[in-house]
Design a protein around this motif. Structure first.
Motif, PDB file in Angstrom:
ATOM      1  N   LEU A 292       5.057 -30.854  -0.625  1.00  0.00           N
ATOM      2  CA  LEU A 292       6.479 -30.704  -0.917  1.00  0.00           C
ATOM      3  C   LEU A 292       6.937 -29.249  -0.956  1.00  0.00           C
ATOM      4  N   LEU A 293       6.173 -28.385  -1.622  1.00  0.00           N
ATOM      5  CA  LEU A 293       6.600 -26.984  -1.727  1.00  0.00           C
ATOM      6  C   LEU A 293       6.620 -26.295  -0.372  1.00  0.00           C
ATOM      7  N   LEU A 294       5.745 -26.715   0.552  1.00  0.00           N
ATOM      8  CA  LEU A 294       5.759 -26.126   1.891  1.00  0.00           C
ATOM      9  C   LEU A 294       7.075 -26.450   2.591  1.00  0.00           C
ATOM     10  N   TYR A 295       7.583 -27.655   2.370  1.00  0.00           N
ATOM     11  CA  TYR A 295       8.875 -28.007   2.963  1.00  0.00           C
ATOM     12  C   TYR A 295      10.020 -27.249   2.297  1.00  0.00           C
ATOM     13  N   THR A 296      10.019 -27.207   0.973  1.00  0.00           N
ATOM     14  CA  THR A 296      11.171 -26.616   0.284  1.00  0.00           C
ATOM     15  C   THR A 296      11.208 -25.101   0.405  1.00  0.00           C
ATOM     16  N   LYS A 297      10.061 -24.491   0.674  1.00  0.00           N
ATOM     17  CA  LYS A 297      10.047 -23.035   0.862  1.00  0.00           C
ATOM     18  C   LYS A 297      10.408 -22.636   2.295  1.00  0.00           C
ATOM     19  N   SER A 298      10.507 -23.647   3.180  1.00  0.00           N
ATOM     20  CA  SER A 298      10.843 -23.351   4.571  1.00  0.00           C
ATOM     21  C   SER A 298      12.182 -22.620   4.656  1.00  0.00           C
ATOM     22  N   ARG A 299      12.184 -21.529   5.357  1.00  0.00           N
ATOM     23  CA  ARG A 299      13.411 -20.747   5.499  1.00  0.00           C
ATOM     24  C   ARG A 299      13.505 -20.178   6.910  1.00  0.00           C
ATOM     25  N   LYS A 300      12.744 -19.111   7.173  1.00  0.00           N
ATOM     26  CA  LYS A 300      12.755 -18.498   8.494  1.00  0.00           C
ATOM     27  C   LYS A 300      11.403 -18.674   9.168  1.00  0.00           C
ATOM     28  N   ASP A 301      11.445 -18.677  10.480  1.00  0.00           N
ATOM     29  CA  ASP A 301      10.215 -18.779  11.256  1.00  0.00           C
ATOM     30  C   ASP A 301       9.480 -17.446  11.230  1.00  0.00           C
ATOM     31  N   VAL A 302       8.152 -17.471  10.992  1.00  0.00           N
ATOM     32  CA  VAL A 302       7.398 -16.222  10.861  1.00  0.00           C
ATOM     33  C   VAL A 302       7.237 -15.484  12.188  1.00  0.00           C
ATOM     34  N   VAL A 303       7.323 -16.197  13.301  1.00  0.00           N
ATOM     35  CA  VAL A 303       7.204 -15.547  14.611  1.00  0.00           C
ATOM     36  C   VAL A 303       8.555 -15.015  15.063  1.00  0.00           C
ATOM     37  N   ASP A 304       9.581 -15.843  14.943  1.00  0.00           N
ATOM     38  CA  ASP A 304      10.924 -15.456  15.354  1.00  0.00           C
ATOM     39  C   ASP A 304      11.853 -15.601  14.154  1.00  0.00           C
TER      40      ASP A 304
ATOM     41  N   ASN B  59      19.242 -31.744   8.103  1.00  0.00           N
ATOM     42  CA  ASN B  59      19.483 -32.707   9.169  1.00  0.00           C
ATOM     43  C   ASN B  59      18.363 -32.706  10.198  1.00  0.00           C
ATOM     44  N   ASN B  60      17.484 -31.730  10.100  1.00  0.00           N
ATOM     45  CA  ASN B  60      16.350 -31.624  11.017  1.00  0.00           C
ATOM     46  C   ASN B  60      15.160 -31.165  10.190  1.00  0.00           C
ATOM     47  N   THR B  61      14.330 -32.126   9.763  1.00  0.00           N
ATOM     48  CA  THR B  61      13.244 -31.863   8.831  1.00  0.00           C
ATOM     49  C   THR B  61      12.391 -30.688   9.282  1.00  0.00           C
ATOM     50  N   PRO B  62      12.125 -29.710   8.403  1.00  0.00           N
ATOM     51  CA  PRO B  62      11.241 -28.599   8.757  1.00  0.00           C
ATOM     52  C   PRO B  62       9.893 -29.125   9.239  1.00  0.00           C
ATOM     53  N   GLN B  63       9.339 -28.439  10.218  1.00  0.00           N
ATOM     54  CA  GLN B  63       8.064 -28.878  10.789  1.00  0.00           C
ATOM     55  C   GLN B  63       6.920 -28.049  10.221  1.00  0.00           C
ATOM     56  N   LEU B  64       5.843 -28.730   9.878  1.00  0.00           N
ATOM     57  CA  LEU B  64       4.636 -28.063   9.415  1.00  0.00           C
ATOM     58  C   LEU B  64       3.611 -28.101  10.543  1.00  0.00           C
ATOM     59  N   HIS B  65       3.040 -26.940  10.839  1.00  0.00           N
ATOM     60  CA  HIS B  65       2.061 -26.850  11.924  1.00  0.00           C
ATOM     61  C   HIS B  65       0.760 -26.231  11.407  1.00  0.00           C
ATOM     62  N   HIS B  66      -0.308 -26.445  12.161  1.00  0.00           N
ATOM     63  CA  HIS B  66      -1.638 -25.987  11.761  1.00  0.00           C
ATOM     64  C   HIS B  66      -1.776 -24.474  11.929  1.00  0.00           C
TER      65      HIS B  66
ATOM     66  N   MET C  26       6.844 -23.827  10.567  1.00  0.00           N
ATOM     67  CA  MET C  26       6.950 -23.052  11.800  1.00  0.00           C
ATOM     68  C   MET C  26       7.781 -23.838  12.805  1.00  0.00           C
ATOM     69  N   ALA C  27       8.574 -23.141  13.586  1.00  0.00           N
ATOM     70  CA  ALA C  27       9.349 -23.800  14.628  1.00  0.00           C
ATOM     71  C   ALA C  27       8.412 -24.322  15.710  1.00  0.00           C
ATOM     72  N   ARG C  28       8.820 -25.382  16.365  1.00  0.00           N
ATOM     73  CA  ARG C  28       7.991 -25.973  17.415  1.00  0.00           C
ATOM     74  C   ARG C  28       7.710 -24.957  18.522  1.00  0.00           C
ATOM     75  N   SER C  29       8.750 -24.198  18.913  1.00  0.00           N
ATOM     76  CA  SER C  29       8.577 -23.217  19.991  1.00  0.00           C
ATOM     77  C   SER C  29       7.567 -22.145  19.607  1.00  0.00           C
ATOM     78  N   SER C  30       7.578 -21.733  18.343  1.00  0.00           N
ATOM     79  CA  SER C  30       6.623 -20.718  17.892  1.00  0.00           C
ATOM     80  C   SER C  30       5.213 -21.277  17.808  1.00  0.00           C
ATOM     81  N   ASN C  31       5.120 -22.539  17.403  1.00  0.00           N
ATOM     82  CA  ASN C  31       3.801 -23.161  17.301  1.00  0.00           C
ATOM     83  C   ASN C  31       3.115 -23.255  18.661  1.00  0.00           C
TER      84      ASN C  31
END
Length: 635
Positions: free
Chosen positions: A497-509, A518-525, A563-568
């Motif tokens: 849960l905290l990984l989702y709620t802390k989502s803000r900006k993409d670390v790559v971009d 409206n678009n659930t944050p994505q968690l990537h490996h 992380m954004a899908r494009s960055s992943n």
């Protein structure tokens, strides 16, 4: 289709046919997806002798090309050296006449789990525990308990006399033919002093009550009928596919929300103003900030009805409950279906007139719990939100001026309750009733203990919570949930849960905003799955090889990051030790975002070591997440 036969069977007969290979499942059917709460619901229907639906079978030829197997659930198989199914019975067994289960696999598997002893041997897998009848329970909703194998061993419940002494009777039997003798033995032992601690029997009236619960359950198991439709073997595979398609698109269950929608419209259509269209109102509420991801007519709409019922429970000045099926309802005390139906239209009118307040309360609840926004699907137990909503509504619109607690008290108390409740899995069973009790307990505590200094009050609140949900063992559950990707259910959701709620900006971009309800944050490996699969050697072997690793680290929260899908796509194409350098992640703002996602300077150092640093990375990052979750267990 005039040749279809309609028969019936009971639980013992069904188990015998499933285990012997008379009833088999096509390999193309989906895996078993029910959780323990769904299994318990079916068990309750069986022991209450309520209808439990039907199964549809297709008679088979010995030369059938259809790939069939016994019922099974995922497990770890030593003989296969990895994941493999645990079958109900010997998968090679077939009877002279056998049938394919076209519809009813989920129901049949649930019955095999509950009454036939089907389970995963590896304790890390779902459905590795067992089900018990709790004759000591006062509330019928609490009479079925699911216990993990670890709990069974710890509490000695693998010894029948010990279990019976605690009021727990194993529901499963290894041999379907022995159900009668096993339950007859239970009726003898329930009054045997040798089965109770120190030979001390409960009072005679309690023994008699328990005996009646036991007898009722046994009668339900023996007498409850399951309808069986048998399609003749003369039907072709093409015709069977048409039947299968029909079975999955018809017979939609009428929900409680549909019933509420109907009577609410009928009761308000002639009042001058617009009648209440429940599903429309629910969708409109879901457009307000705070309620996005929580209020939808298509996805668990009953949650909004549960919130309304919870509010009624909390009120001092309650509107008269609505009569249900002609019977007068005197009190709404839970969020069970009958109580949802009893919520009066006056409360519904006020509720939807105050949509903006409702949405704000939902948003405040999310902020109180995690410091950010999250959706219903990301929440370990969405029904727990009804407690906050009920008490917040009471405080704002119903409480007398003398009430001395405010939002700060509720926010702090509910946050600690939420996380304790999640990691204790307390709402896995009986939550529909427990919510009503919890609202009453919260209200009583807040009303009598909030006049002291706030710092002193927090200490009192922690002591109160310790009695409701002790913290003993919760740190272990937190550590395990953060480190083990094989877990599911509430523990998995709580750890993420905290990984989702802390989502803000993409670390790559940094220009990409990845927090959008409206678009659930994505968690990537962080260490990509393909890379992990190819590096099960050396220092990383201990963490990546499923044969020797204590936890399934690859898919654990410790290895996931917003992380954004494009960055992943760019990230996972690199060697983890090179990704940061090659993607140019070096600005202070990017490092701050990493730190926000529990990847501190030490983690980055371990990450740059590649396989050699993987173990230290996993342990350190798991500790960072775990420590933050542990902190939230306290007011």
């Amino acid at each position: 289709m005039s040749e279809i036969q309609v028969l019936d069977t009971n639980v013992p007969a069904l188990l015998k046919r499933l285990k012997s290979g008379e009833y088999l499942t096509p390999e193309f059917q989906r895996d078993f997806v029910w959780n323990s709460a769904a299994v318990i619901s079916l068990i309750n229907s069986i022991i209450d002798s309520k209808p439990i639906g039907m199964i549809t079978l297709w008679e088979q030829e010995d030369t059938s090309d259809l790939q069939l197997e016994h019922l099974s659930i995922p497990d770890y198989r030593q003989d296969l050296g990895g994941t493999g199914p645990s079958y109900f019975g010997n998968n090679q067994d077939r009877t002279g006449r056998f049938f394919a289960i076209l519809d009813g696999k989920q129901r049949s598997t649930a019955i095999a789990l509950a009454f036939g002893g089907l389970r995963a041997i590896d304790g890390k897998y779902k459905h590795s525990g067992r089900y018990f009848l709790n004759v000591a329970a006062e509330d019928p909703l609490d009479r079925i308990l699911y216990k993990s194998e670890k709990e069974i061993q710890k509490d000695g419940l693998n010894i029948p006399a010990t279990a019976i002494g605690k009021g727990l009777f194993p529901l499963w039997v290894d041999d379907p033919d022995s159900i009668y003798s096993v339950w007859m033995d239970y009726t003898q032992k329930i009054g045997n002093p040798e089965c109770y601690p120190s030979g001390q029997l409960p009072p005679q009236e309690e023994i008699q009550r328990r005996y009646q619960v036991l007898q009722k359950a046994f009668n339900g198991i023996i007498n409850t009928k399951l309808a069986v439709y048998i399609v003749p073997k003369s039907q072709s595979l093409g015709e069977i596919c048409e039947i299968f398609e029909t079975l999955n698109t018809t017979g939609t269950k009428v929900s409680t929300v549909d019933l509420i929608h109907s009577w609410l419209y009928a009761d308000t259509v002639g009042r001058g103003s617009q009648p209440i269209l429940l599903r429309q109102e629910i969708d409109e509420l879901g457009e307000y900030d705070g309620a996005v991801g929580w209020s939808s007519s298509k996805e668990r709409p009953e949650l909004i009805a549960q919130i309304a019922a919870a509010i009624h429970v909390a009120l001092d000045n309650k509107p008269e409950p609505r009569s249900v099926s002609g019977a007068k309802v005197t009190r709404i005390s839970s969020i069970k279906s009958p109580d949802l139906l009893a919520v009066p239209d006056r409360l519904w009118e006020t509720f939807f007139d105050r949509k903006q307040d409702v949405a704000k309360f939902l948003g405040d609840m999310q902020e109180a719990v995690s410091g950010g926004r999250f959706s219903m699907n990301q929440c370990p137990y969405p029904a727990s939100a009804t407690i906050y909503m009920a008490l917040r509504w009471y405080r704002e619109f119903d409480a007398p001026k003398s009430v001395n607690w405010d939002q700060q008290h509720l926010d702090n108390l509910f946050r600690a309750f939420f996380w304790r409740n999640a990691f204790s899995t307390r709402y896995d069973q009986g939550f529909l009733t427990k919510v009503g009790r919890d609202i009453a307990d919260f209200k009583a505590f807040l009303g009598s203990n909030s006049s002291t200094n706030f710092e002193d009050w927090k200490s009192v609140a922690n002591t109160w919570l310790d009695k409701l949900i002790p913290t003993e063992g919760l740190k272990y559950e937190i550590d395990r949930s953060v480190s083990d990707g094989s877990l599911s259910g509430a523990l998995r959701k709580a750890a993420l849960l905290l990984l989702y709620t802390k989502s803000r900006k993409d670390v790559v971009d940094l220009s990409l905003d990845i927090q959008n309800m409206n678009n659930t944050p994505q968690l990537h490996h962080i260490f990509p799955r393909d890379w992990c699969a190819n590096n099960r050697t050396g220092a990383a072997k201990e963490y990546l090889d499923p044969k020797i690793s204590e936890y399934e680290w690859v898919n654990s929260p410790a290895n996931l990051m917003p992380m954004a899908r494009s960055s992943n796509l760019k990230w996972k194409a690199q060697n983890p030790s090179m990704a940061i350098d090659q993607l140019g992640i070096n600005s202070s703002e990017q490092i701050d975002e990493f730190d926000r996602y529990f990847v501190d300077a030490k983690c980055l150092g371990f990450l740059k070591q590649g396989a050699d640093g993987l173990g230290n990375f996993m342990k350190h990052r798991a500790a960072l997440i775990s420590n933050e979750l542990d902190r939230r267990l306290y007011v």
